[in-house]
Design a protein around this motif. Structure first.
Motif, PDB file in Angstrom:
ATOM      1  N   GLN A 170       0.934  -1.194   0.210  1.00 41.80           N
ATOM      2  CA  GLN A 170      -0.003  -0.107  -0.112  1.00 41.80           C
ATOM      3  C   GLN A 170       0.891   1.215  -0.051  1.00 41.80           C
ATOM      4  O   GLN A 170       1.817   1.260   0.695  1.00 41.80           O
ATOM      5  N   GLY A 171       0.481   2.041  -0.839  1.00 37.54           N
ATOM      6  CA  GLY A 171       1.327   3.564  -1.023  1.00 37.54           C
ATOM      7  C   GLY A 171       2.473   3.368  -1.862  1.00 37.54           C
ATOM      8  O   GLY A 171       3.207   4.377  -2.063  1.00 37.54           O
ATOM      9  N   LEU A 172       2.959   2.244  -2.254  1.00 44.11           N
ATOM     10  CA  LEU A 172       4.095   2.067  -3.001  1.00 44.11           C
ATOM     11  C   LEU A 172       3.723   2.163  -4.436  1.00 44.11           C
ATOM     12  O   LEU A 172       2.758   1.559  -4.836  1.00 44.11           O
ATOM     13  N   ASN A 173       4.563   2.829  -5.441  1.00 37.37           N
ATOM     14  CA  ASN A 173       4.250   2.735  -6.753  1.00 37.37           C
ATOM     15  C   ASN A 173       4.894   1.363  -7.494  1.00 37.37           C
ATOM     16  O   ASN A 173       5.572   0.794  -6.680  1.00 37.37           O
ATOM     17  N   LYS A 174       4.507   1.221  -8.540  1.00 39.62           N
ATOM     18  CA  LYS A 174       5.098  -0.206  -9.507  1.00 39.62           C
ATOM     19  C   LYS A 174       6.742  -0.367  -9.204  1.00 39.62           C
ATOM     20  O   LYS A 174       7.052  -1.316  -8.836  1.00 39.62           O
ATOM     21  N   GLN A 175       7.433   0.900  -9.469  1.00 38.64           N
ATOM     22  CA  GLN A 175       8.703   0.724  -9.429  1.00 38.64           C
ATOM     23  C   GLN A 175       9.396   0.578  -8.095  1.00 38.64           C
ATOM     24  O   GLN A 175      10.278  -0.092  -7.613  1.00 38.64           O
ATOM     25  N   GLU A 176       8.943   1.302  -7.079  1.00 40.81           N
ATOM     26  CA  GLU A 176       9.290   1.102  -5.814  1.00 40.81           C
ATOM     27  C   GLU A 176       8.975  -0.485  -5.209  1.00 40.81           C
ATOM     28  O   GLU A 176       9.859  -1.047  -4.824  1.00 40.81           O
ATOM     29  N   THR A 177       7.941  -0.953  -5.702  1.00 39.61           N
ATOM     30  CA  THR A 177       7.523  -2.385  -5.377  1.00 39.61           C
ATOM     31  C   THR A 177       8.601  -3.267  -5.860  1.00 39.61           C
ATOM     32  O   THR A 177       8.844  -4.051  -5.143  1.00 39.61           O
ATOM     33  N   ALA A 178       8.802  -2.968  -7.323  1.00 34.43           N
ATOM     34  CA  ALA A 178       9.647  -3.825  -8.069  1.00 34.43           C
ATOM     35  C   ALA A 178      11.143  -3.972  -7.505  1.00 34.43           C
ATOM     36  O   ALA A 178      11.741  -4.815  -7.074  1.00 34.43           O
ATOM     37  N   GLU A 179      11.528  -2.444  -7.093  1.00 35.73           N
ATOM     38  CA  GLU A 179      12.845  -2.662  -6.343  1.00 35.73           C
ATOM     39  C   GLU A 179      12.853  -3.359  -5.146  1.00 35.73           C
ATOM     40  O   GLU A 179      14.059  -3.972  -4.795  1.00 35.73           O
TER      41      GLU A 179
ATOM     42  N   GLU B 154       9.539 -10.264 -10.817  1.00 36.36           N
ATOM     43  CA  GLU B 154       8.744 -11.224 -11.066  1.00 36.36           C
ATOM     44  C   GLU B 154       7.721 -11.489  -9.955  1.00 36.36           C
ATOM     45  O   GLU B 154       6.707 -11.921  -9.966  1.00 36.36           O
ATOM     46  N   GLN B 155       8.145 -11.217  -8.603  1.00 42.22           N
ATOM     47  CA  GLN B 155       7.471 -11.318  -7.540  1.00 42.22           C
ATOM     48  C   GLN B 155       6.219 -10.457  -7.858  1.00 42.22           C
ATOM     49  O   GLN B 155       4.953 -10.657  -7.407  1.00 42.22           O
ATOM     50  N   VAL B 156       6.304  -9.094  -7.971  1.00 42.83           N
ATOM     51  CA  VAL B 156       5.512  -8.052  -8.159  1.00 42.83           C
ATOM     52  C   VAL B 156       4.636  -8.398  -9.502  1.00 42.83           C
ATOM     53  O   VAL B 156       3.408  -8.556  -9.074  1.00 42.83           O
ATOM     54  N   HIS B 157       4.933  -9.144 -10.423  1.00 43.07           N
ATOM     55  CA  HIS B 157       4.251  -9.617 -11.725  1.00 43.07           C
ATOM     56  C   HIS B 157       3.207 -10.677 -10.992  1.00 43.07           C
ATOM     57  O   HIS B 157       2.061 -10.963 -11.158  1.00 43.07           O
ATOM     58  N   GLU B 158       3.850 -11.760 -10.227  1.00 44.98           N
ATOM     59  CA  GLU B 158       2.902 -12.665  -9.741  1.00 44.98           C
ATOM     60  C   GLU B 158       1.747 -12.574  -8.730  1.00 44.98           C
ATOM     61  O   GLU B 158       0.642 -12.697  -8.849  1.00 44.98           O
ATOM     62  N   TRP B 159       2.155 -11.239  -8.086  1.00 48.01           N
ATOM     63  CA  TRP B 159       1.005 -10.624  -7.049  1.00 48.01           C
ATOM     64  C   TRP B 159      -0.031 -10.098  -7.948  1.00 48.01           C
ATOM     65  O   TRP B 159      -1.294 -10.169  -7.723  1.00 48.01           O
ATOM     66  N   ARG B 160       0.334  -9.199  -9.075  1.00 49.40           N
ATOM     67  CA  ARG B 160      -0.516  -8.283  -9.834  1.00 49.40           C
ATOM     68  C   ARG B 160      -1.429  -9.141 -10.813  1.00 49.40           C
ATOM     69  O   ARG B 160      -2.503  -9.022 -10.945  1.00 49.40           O
ATOM     70  N   ARG B 161      -0.811 -10.346 -11.222  1.00 51.15           N
ATOM     71  CA  ARG B 161      -1.720 -11.172 -12.089  1.00 51.15           C
ATOM     72  C   ARG B 161      -1.793 -12.698 -11.638  1.00 51.15           C
ATOM     73  O   ARG B 161      -1.762 -13.519 -12.536  1.00 51.15           O
ATOM     74  N   SER B 162      -1.950 -12.798 -10.637  1.00 53.30           N
ATOM     75  CA  SER B 162      -2.487 -14.156 -10.080  1.00 53.30           C
ATOM     76  C   SER B 162      -3.772 -13.858  -9.515  1.00 53.30           C
ATOM     77  O   SER B 162      -4.296 -12.829  -9.175  1.00 53.30           O
ATOM     78  N   TYR B 163      -4.456 -15.203  -9.426  1.00 52.18           N
ATOM     79  CA  TYR B 163      -5.890 -15.041  -8.919  1.00 52.18           C
ATOM     80  C   TYR B 163      -5.842 -15.110  -7.419  1.00 52.18           C
ATOM     81  O   TYR B 163      -6.602 -14.641  -6.762  1.00 52.18           O
ATOM     82  N   ASN B 164      -5.127 -16.083  -6.836  1.00 53.50           N
ATOM     83  CA  ASN B 164      -5.221 -16.554  -5.344  1.00 53.50           C
ATOM     84  C   ASN B 164      -3.822 -16.366  -4.762  1.00 53.50           C
ATOM     85  O   ASN B 164      -3.597 -16.561  -3.678  1.00 53.50           O
ATOM     86  N   ILE B 165      -2.874 -15.480  -5.119  1.00 54.08           N
ATOM     87  CA  ILE B 165      -1.695 -15.247  -4.457  1.00 54.08           C
ATOM     88  C   ILE B 165      -1.839 -13.513  -3.831  1.00 54.08           C
ATOM     89  O   ILE B 165      -1.609 -12.768  -4.825  1.00 54.08           O
ATOM     90  N   PRO B 166      -2.009 -13.559  -2.850  1.00 54.28           N
ATOM     91  CA  PRO B 166      -2.143 -12.022  -2.355  1.00 54.28           C
ATOM     92  C   PRO B 166      -0.734 -11.461  -1.930  1.00 54.28           C
ATOM     93  O   PRO B 166       0.130 -12.318  -1.594  1.00 54.28           O
ATOM     94  N   PRO B 167      -0.466 -10.208  -1.934  1.00 58.05           N
ATOM     95  CA  PRO B 167       0.694  -9.693  -1.606  1.00 58.05           C
ATOM     96  C   PRO B 167       0.868  -9.629   0.119  1.00 58.05           C
ATOM     97  O   PRO B 167      -0.091  -9.823   0.608  1.00 58.05           O
ATOM     98  N   PRO B 168       1.881  -9.488   0.412  1.00 58.17           N
ATOM     99  CA  PRO B 168       2.030  -9.607   2.011  1.00 58.17           C
ATOM    100  C   PRO B 168       1.071  -8.697   2.677  1.00 58.17           C
ATOM    101  O   PRO B 168       0.878  -7.514   2.610  1.00 58.17           O
ATOM    102  N   ASN B 169       0.350  -9.514   3.683  1.00 58.88           N
ATOM    103  CA  ASN B 169      -0.727  -8.908   4.320  1.00 58.88           C
ATOM    104  C   ASN B 169      -1.871  -8.030   3.524  1.00 58.88           C
ATOM    105  O   ASN B 169      -2.421  -7.336   4.156  1.00 58.88           O
ATOM    106  N   GLY B 170      -1.749  -8.751   2.306  1.00 59.85           N
ATOM    107  CA  GLY B 170      -2.759  -7.864   1.261  1.00 59.85           C
ATOM    108  C   GLY B 170      -3.908  -8.928   0.989  1.00 59.85           C
ATOM    109  O   GLY B 170      -4.356  -9.992   1.438  1.00 59.85           O
ATOM    110  N   GLU B 171      -4.557  -8.712  -0.216  1.00 55.25           N
ATOM    111  CA  GLU B 171      -5.833  -9.373  -0.592  1.00 55.25           C
ATOM    112  C   GLU B 171      -5.562  -9.740  -1.988  1.00 55.25           C
ATOM    113  O   GLU B 171      -5.083  -8.978  -3.040  1.00 55.25           O
ATOM    114  N   SER B 172      -5.864 -11.180  -2.281  1.00 51.05           N
ATOM    115  CA  SER B 172      -5.773 -11.501  -3.782  1.00 51.05           C
ATOM    116  C   SER B 172      -7.010 -11.315  -4.395  1.00 51.05           C
ATOM    117  O   SER B 172      -8.127 -10.929  -3.825  1.00 51.05           O
ATOM    118  N   LEU B 173      -7.119 -11.461  -5.649  1.00 50.91           N
ATOM    119  CA  LEU B 173      -8.083 -11.353  -6.704  1.00 50.91           C
ATOM    120  C   LEU B 173      -9.315 -12.155  -6.090  1.00 50.91           C
ATOM    121  O   LEU B 173     -10.510 -11.929  -6.099  1.00 50.91           O
TER     122      LEU B 173
END
Length: 141
Positions: free
Chosen positions: A6-15, A20-39
């Protein structure tokens, strides 16, 4: 909810976590980011809200406009268009481009596309145009 992202832009998150991890979080159905919500988690609450709050209004003949963020909209579109979890993760939505669904005989009929402005961008603006389009559709059936 993006949790620790939350609050990070794509570049900060990727850094911080790697592309690869950011892509997995953004484009998976059931894998949530840390303490976040999956699709999938978002779909559980967004679709439940749609069924409980919006469908009854449609059944009573009301027109309803839904405005939300990406995953909430993806979840609702998945429900309306009966998309699979594989199909929904590749669904691209254009910001600010309206989509029109017609609720007829208990079914949702999409007018327009989530990938760009089409006829939905025109017909969604006025009830009169939407009714006109519906009459045209009825004549063709």
């Amino acid at each position: 909810m993006y949790g620790k992202l939350q609050g990070l832009n794509k570049q900060e998150t990727a850094e911080r976590y790697g592309k690869e991890q950011v892509h997995e979080w953004r484009r998976s159905y059931n894998i949530p980011p840390p303490n976040g919500e999956s699709l999938e988690m978002c779909a559980e609450r967004a679709v439940a809200y749609f069924r409980d709050q919006i469908e009854p209004q449609l059944l009573s003949g009301k027109n309803v406009m839904v405005s939300a963020h990406g995953n909430s909209l993806r979840s609702i579109i998945m429900y309306l268009d009966k998309l699979t979890s594989e199909e929904v993760i590749s669904l691209e939505l254009s910001t600010g481009i309206p989509m029109l669904y017609i609720f007829k005989e208990g079914k949702f009929i999409r007018r327009g596309s989530p990938v760009g402005p089409t006829e939905a961008g025109v017909y969604a603006y006025t009830r009169r145009l939407a009714l006109y389009r519906q009459r045209l559709d009825d004549m063709l059936q």
